[in-house]
Design a protein around this motif. Structure first.
Motif, PDB file in Angstrom:
ATOM      1  N   ILE A  23       0.843  -1.206   0.000  1.00  0.00           N
ATOM      2  CA  ILE A  23       0.000   0.000   0.000  1.00  0.00           C
ATOM      3  C   ILE A  23       0.876   1.254   0.000  1.00  0.00           C
ATOM      4  N   ALA A  24       1.919   1.243   0.809  1.00  0.00           N
ATOM      5  CA  ALA A  24       2.802   2.423   0.895  1.00  0.00           C
ATOM      6  C   ALA A  24       3.588   2.637  -0.395  1.00  0.00           C
ATOM      7  N   LEU A  25       4.012   1.552  -1.052  1.00  0.00           N
ATOM      8  CA  LEU A  25       4.760   1.727  -2.312  1.00  0.00           C
ATOM      9  C   LEU A  25       3.844   2.298  -3.400  1.00  0.00           C
ATOM     10  N   ALA A  26       2.617   1.804  -3.464  1.00  0.00           N
ATOM     11  CA  ALA A  26       1.664   2.377  -4.429  1.00  0.00           C
ATOM     12  C   ALA A  26       1.460   3.857  -4.129  1.00  0.00           C
ATOM     13  N   GLY A  27       1.416   4.232  -2.858  1.00  0.00           N
ATOM     14  CA  GLY A  27       1.277   5.643  -2.483  1.00  0.00           C
ATOM     15  C   GLY A  27       2.479   6.463  -2.921  1.00  0.00           C
ATOM     16  N   LEU A  28       3.671   5.926  -2.676  1.00  0.00           N
ATOM     17  CA  LEU A  28       4.902   6.633  -3.054  1.00  0.00           C
ATOM     18  C   LEU A  28       4.989   6.825  -4.563  1.00  0.00           C
ATOM     19  N   TRP A  29       4.521   5.841  -5.304  1.00  0.00           N
ATOM     20  CA  TRP A  29       4.593   5.909  -6.771  1.00  0.00           C
ATOM     21  C   TRP A  29       3.352   6.588  -7.381  1.00  0.00           C
ATOM     22  N   GLY A  30       2.460   7.091  -6.533  1.00  0.00           N
ATOM     23  CA  GLY A  30       1.294   7.834  -7.012  1.00  0.00           C
ATOM     24  C   GLY A  30       0.276   6.969  -7.732  1.00  0.00           C
ATOM     25  N   LEU A  31       0.127   5.731  -7.297  1.00  0.00           N
ATOM     26  CA  LEU A  31      -0.785   4.788  -7.971  1.00  0.00           C
ATOM     27  C   LEU A  31      -2.021   4.522  -7.114  1.00  0.00           C
ATOM     28  N   ALA A  32      -3.046   3.970  -7.764  1.00  0.00           N
ATOM     29  CA  ALA A  32      -4.315   3.681  -7.082  1.00  0.00           C
ATOM     30  C   ALA A  32      -4.103   2.729  -5.910  1.00  0.00           C
ATOM     31  N   GLY A  33      -4.904   2.914  -4.877  1.00  0.00           N
ATOM     32  CA  GLY A  33      -4.872   2.006  -3.728  1.00  0.00           C
ATOM     33  C   GLY A  33      -3.773   2.319  -2.735  1.00  0.00           C
ATOM     34  N   GLY A  34      -2.923   3.291  -3.072  1.00  0.00           N
ATOM     35  CA  GLY A  34      -1.825   3.627  -2.172  1.00  0.00           C
ATOM     36  C   GLY A  34      -2.212   4.752  -1.224  1.00  0.00           C
ATOM     37  N   THR A  35      -1.475   4.831  -0.141  1.00  0.00           N
ATOM     38  CA  THR A  35      -1.680   5.963   0.762  1.00  0.00           C
ATOM     39  C   THR A  35      -0.349   6.658   0.968  1.00  0.00           C
ATOM     40  N   LYS A  36      -0.391   7.975   0.965  1.00  0.00           N
ATOM     41  CA  LYS A  36       0.845   8.767   1.119  1.00  0.00           C
ATOM     42  C   LYS A  36       1.384   8.632   2.542  1.00  0.00           C
ATOM     43  N   THR A  37       0.479   8.716   3.510  1.00  0.00           N
ATOM     44  CA  THR A  37       0.926   8.543   4.886  1.00  0.00           C
ATOM     45  C   THR A  37       0.913   7.055   5.184  1.00  0.00           C
ATOM     46  N   SER A  38       2.079   6.509   5.309  1.00  0.00           N
ATOM     47  CA  SER A  38       2.235   5.070   5.420  1.00  0.00           C
ATOM     48  C   SER A  38       1.731   4.540   6.761  1.00  0.00           C
ATOM     49  N   ASN A  39       1.166   3.338   6.693  1.00  0.00           N
ATOM     50  CA  ASN A  39       0.719   2.644   7.895  1.00  0.00           C
ATOM     51  C   ASN A  39       1.800   1.672   8.365  1.00  0.00           C
ATOM     52  N   VAL A  40       3.006   1.814   7.787  1.00  0.00           N
ATOM     53  CA  VAL A  40       4.079   0.887   8.131  1.00  0.00           C
ATOM     54  C   VAL A  40       4.656   1.288   9.493  1.00  0.00           C
ATOM     55  N   ARG A  41       4.803   0.302  10.375  1.00  0.00           N
ATOM     56  CA  ARG A  41       5.320   0.580  11.712  1.00  0.00           C
ATOM     57  C   ARG A  41       6.823   0.295  11.783  1.00  0.00           C
ATOM     58  N   GLY A  42       7.251  -0.613  10.963  1.00  0.00           N
ATOM     59  CA  GLY A  42       8.630  -1.080  10.923  1.00  0.00           C
ATOM     60  C   GLY A  42       8.642  -2.087   9.793  1.00  0.00           C
ATOM     61  N   VAL A  43       8.952  -3.331  10.122  1.00  0.00           N
ATOM     62  CA  VAL A  43       8.968  -4.347   9.057  1.00  0.00           C
ATOM     63  C   VAL A  43       7.681  -5.174   9.044  1.00  0.00           C
ATOM     64  N   ASP A  44       6.793  -5.004  10.027  1.00  0.00           N
ATOM     65  CA  ASP A  44       5.579  -5.831  10.095  1.00  0.00           C
ATOM     66  C   ASP A  44       4.375  -5.114   9.506  1.00  0.00           C
ATOM     67  N   SER A  45       3.426  -5.915   9.008  1.00  0.00           N
ATOM     68  CA  SER A  45       2.234  -5.348   8.387  1.00  0.00           C
ATOM     69  C   SER A  45       1.224  -4.908   9.433  1.00  0.00           C
ATOM     70  N   GLN A  46       0.542  -3.815   9.131  1.00  0.00           N
ATOM     71  CA  GLN A  46      -0.556  -3.340   9.970  1.00  0.00           C
ATOM     72  C   GLN A  46      -1.871  -3.445   9.215  1.00  0.00           C
ATOM     73  N   ASP A  47      -1.819  -3.980   7.998  1.00  0.00           N
ATOM     74  CA  ASP A  47      -3.008  -4.049   7.146  1.00  0.00           C
ATOM     75  C   ASP A  47      -3.284  -5.489   6.749  1.00  0.00           C
ATOM     76  N   SER A  48      -4.537  -5.761   6.355  1.00  0.00           N
ATOM     77  CA  SER A  48      -4.874  -7.102   5.860  1.00  0.00           C
ATOM     78  C   SER A  48      -4.439  -7.217   4.403  1.00  0.00           C
TER      79      SER A  48
END
Ligand SMILES: Nc1ncnc2c1ncn2[C@@H]1O[C@H](COP(=O)(O)OP(=O)(O)O)[C@@H](O)[C@H]1O
Ligand SMILES: Cc1ncsc1CCOP(=O)(O)O
Ligand SMILES: [Mg+2]
Length: 278
Positions: free
Chosen positions: A132-157
C-alpha cells in the motif's frame, strides 16, 4: 486446458528447471536475514551471491539470470549501489524482485524506492502495508501517502492491499505478491490467492525476505506471475509441513529449510490456490 491447469503446469516447469539448472540470482539484501535468504535460495535449487558494493552489484546484475533488491537495512553506499544495479537490470531485460521492506523509514529509503519506479521490477514482494505504501509513493491507485508501516511488520490485511497490488502490476507489467496469512499474487489481470503456511512464519525474521530471494530464483525460469506464485506455493507448503514438526520458532526454521528442499514439483503445484480473472 483451464487457466488453473496452465498455471500449475507453469509452476512444475519452474520448479524442475531451477532444480536442473541451478540458476544464480544475486542479491543486495539486508544484514538481518541475509544468511536465511541465501539458504532458502539454495534449498530450492538456486545459487546465491550477496554483495554491497556498486561494481559488484553491477557484475551480479549482468552475470545472473535474475536479481533481488531488498532495502531492509541501508548504509550510505547503497545510494550508489542500488540505482545503478536496477538500471542495468531494466536495460538488459533481466527480471528482478523488489522488497520495499520498512518503506516510510528515513529519507534514503524513500529516495531509493522512488528511484526504482522507472526500472519496473518483474516482481514486487511485500507485506500488505508495504505494498500500500509503495503504491502511495509511486502515485498509484490504492496507495496511501501517509504510510501505515510501523517497521517491518504489516498493519493491514492482505485484502486491503488488493487495489494497490493491481495498480503496481499495471505500472510494471510484472507481478505483485502480497504476503500474509493468505497470499495474494497478481499480474494485473489475474489474481491468485495462495493458502497454507504457519503462524510460526511471523515468529522468525526473514520469511518475507527469503521468499523474495526465492522468487528471484524462480524468475530465472518463469514469468513474474508464475515465479511469484511458485515461491509462495512452496513457502505455504513447506511452512505447513514444518509447523507439524516444530516445537517453536527455532526448530520451525530448521524444518522449514528441509521442507523447502524436499517439496516435489507436483506437490508445490497442488498447494491450494484460488484464481480470479479481473
Ligand atoms: N499467520 C500466517 N499464517 C500462515 N502463513 C503466514 C502467516 N504470516 C506470514 N505467513 C507466510 O510467511 C511468509 C512471509 O510473509 P510475511 O510475514 O507477510 O512477510 P514479511 O516477513 O515481509 O512481513 C509468506 O510465505 C506468508 O504466506
Ligand atoms: C527485522 C528487520 N529489520 C530490518 S530488515 C529486517 C528483516 C525483515 O525481514 P522480514 O520482512 O522477512 O520479516
Ligand atoms: Mg518483509
Amino acid at each position: 486446458m483451464s487457466l488453473k491447469r496452465d498455471i500449475q503446469t507453469g509452476i512444475i516447469h519452474a520448479v524442475e528447471t531451477v532444480r536442473q539448472t541451478n540458476p544464480m540470482a544475486g542479491s543486495v539484501t539486508n544484514s538481518v536475514t541475509i544468511n536465511f535468504v541465501a539458504n532458502a535460495q539454495l534449498a530450492v535449487g538456486g545459487s546465491a551471491a550477496m554483495v554491497y558494493l556498486p561494481d559488484e552489484a553491477q557484475f551480479l546484475a549482468q552475470a545472473g539470470g535474475a536479481a533481488y533488491i531488498n532495502v531492509g537495512t541501508l548504509t550510505p553506499v547503497y545510494e550508489k549501489t542500488l540505482p545503478g544495479m536496477a538500471e542495468i537490470l531494466h536495460n538488459t531485460g533481466k527480471p528482478w524482485v523488489l522488497d520495499p521492506v520498512a518503506i516510510g523509514i528515513g529519507d534514503l529509503r524513500t529516495r531509493l524506492l522512488q528511484t526504482f519506479k522507472p526500472y519496473k521490477p518483474a516482481i514486487i514482494r511485500g507485506n500488505a502495508s508495504e505494498i500500500i505504501a509503495l503504491a502511495g509513493l509511486w502515485g498509484l491507485a490504492g496507495g496511501t501517502k501517509t504510510s501505515n508501516v510501523r517497521g517491518v511488520d504489516s498493519q493491514d490485511s492482505v485484502s486491503a492491499a488488493k487495489v494497490a497490488a493491481v495498480a503496481l502490476a499495471g505500472w510494471t507489467g510484472g507481478a505483485v505478491a502480497v504476503s500474509g496469512k493468505q497470499d495474494l499474487i497478481t499480474d494485473g489481470s489475474v489474481i491468485a490467492v495462495s493458502h497454507g503456511g504457519s503462524h510460526f512464519m511471523e515468529k522468525i525474521t526473514g520469511s518475507g525476505c527469503s521468499l523474495g530471494g526465492v522468487m528471484a530464483v524462480y524468475a530465472t525460469a518463469a514469468s513474474g506471475f508464475i515465479a511469484a506464485l511458485t515461491g509462495t506455493a512452496v513457502y505455504n507448503l513447506a511452512g505447513c509441513r514444518a509447523a507439524e514438526k516444530a516445537d517453536g520458532p527455532a526448530s520451525f526454521q530448521v524444518h522449514f529449510l528441509d521442507e523447502l528442499y524436499k517439496a516435489k514439483p507436483r506437490e508445490i503445484a497442488d498447494n491450494p490456490f484460488d484464481i480470479e480473472e479481473i
